[in-house]
Design a protein around this motif. Sequence first.
Motif, PDB file in Angstrom:
ATOM      1  N   GLU A 109       0.815  -1.214   0.000  1.00 17.64           N
ATOM      2  CA  GLU A 109       0.000   0.000   0.000  1.00 17.64           C
ATOM      3  C   GLU A 109       0.853   1.270   0.000  1.00 17.64           C
ATOM      4  O   GLU A 109       0.497   2.274   0.612  1.00 17.64           O
ATOM      5  N   TRP A 111       3.622   2.109   1.462  1.00 20.08           N
ATOM      6  CA  TRP A 111       3.912   2.569   2.812  1.00 20.08           C
ATOM      7  C   TRP A 111       5.152   3.456   2.896  1.00 20.08           C
ATOM      8  O   TRP A 111       5.230   4.340   3.751  1.00 20.08           O
ATOM      9  N   LYS A 114       4.031   6.930   2.267  1.00 23.50           N
ATOM     10  CA  LYS A 114       3.186   7.378   3.373  1.00 23.50           C
ATOM     11  C   LYS A 114       4.020   7.704   4.611  1.00 23.50           C
ATOM     12  O   LYS A 114       3.735   8.671   5.324  1.00 23.50           O
ATOM     13  N   SER A 142       1.518   7.184  10.085  1.00 23.02           N
ATOM     14  CA  SER A 142       1.668   6.181   9.032  1.00 23.02           C
ATOM     15  C   SER A 142       2.494   4.996   9.528  1.00 23.02           C
ATOM     16  O   SER A 142       2.225   3.840   9.157  1.00 23.02           O
ATOM     17  N   TYR A 146       1.199   1.258   9.458  1.00 27.37           N
ATOM     18  CA  TYR A 146       1.988   0.199   8.832  1.00 27.37           C
ATOM     19  C   TYR A 146       2.186  -0.947   9.808  1.00 27.37           C
ATOM     20  O   TYR A 146       2.035  -2.125   9.459  1.00 27.37           O
TER      21      TYR A 146
END
Length: 234
Positions: A109, A111, A114, A142, A146
């Motif tokens: 995603e 990460w 982010k 974030s 995560y």
Amino acid sequence: MDIKLRKTWNENHKILSEIILKRAEHTRAIQLFLSQHSLLHSSSISETPLVTLEDEMLKNLDETTFRQYPVPNPDTKNSIAWHLWHITRIEDMTMNILLSNEQQVLFAENWLEKMNIGFTHSGNDMSEKEIALMSSKIDINSLKAYRTAVGKRTRQVVSSLQPGQFKGKVEQNRIKRLFEENAVSQNSKWLADYWSKKNIAGLILMPATRHIFLHLNKCIRIKDRLHKLQAKPK
């Protein structure tokens, strides 16, 4: 997670170590792992009513304390930010590369973007400059998100293991993936060598549990020491 619960956690980890390779105890070992693991992540992951070790670490944790590097602790000078990121990366790569041979959560995603960092490796053998940069730049919310994603994936991966699989050895092609994906740096080849000698049970008993327990306890000691220093009259 008070002292009594920490003692219970250690006792249960010993029990897990004793039963994890026994085929007849497979279901019990899975359930005990899930219970142990739930106490090392946010209580929201498993919806446990107990205050977990991560809950305790994050309680009253201000951003200055979270990012401070170096810290004046005798057993570590690394920031809480580094420790939290380090244990999450280790859990992600061992569970999703070495155990299940699947995609790391880190890349699922976006990460890295982010979290506002460019480091993909475990953080072992990081330079002081790199630790300082990561500690100051990483996006805290974030990183927590995560960590939650990694914890949830771990629970899925371990729950899917079948009787007898705990005895399985770590496959060498998966060790190779660690370097191909920059999960482990060349300077930390010793870490990959260490894991290459483990079976699946060994990954469960250290990277997915004990390793997290040790680092979260360090984080709590860092937080408590820094708060005490901040409270001293100047």
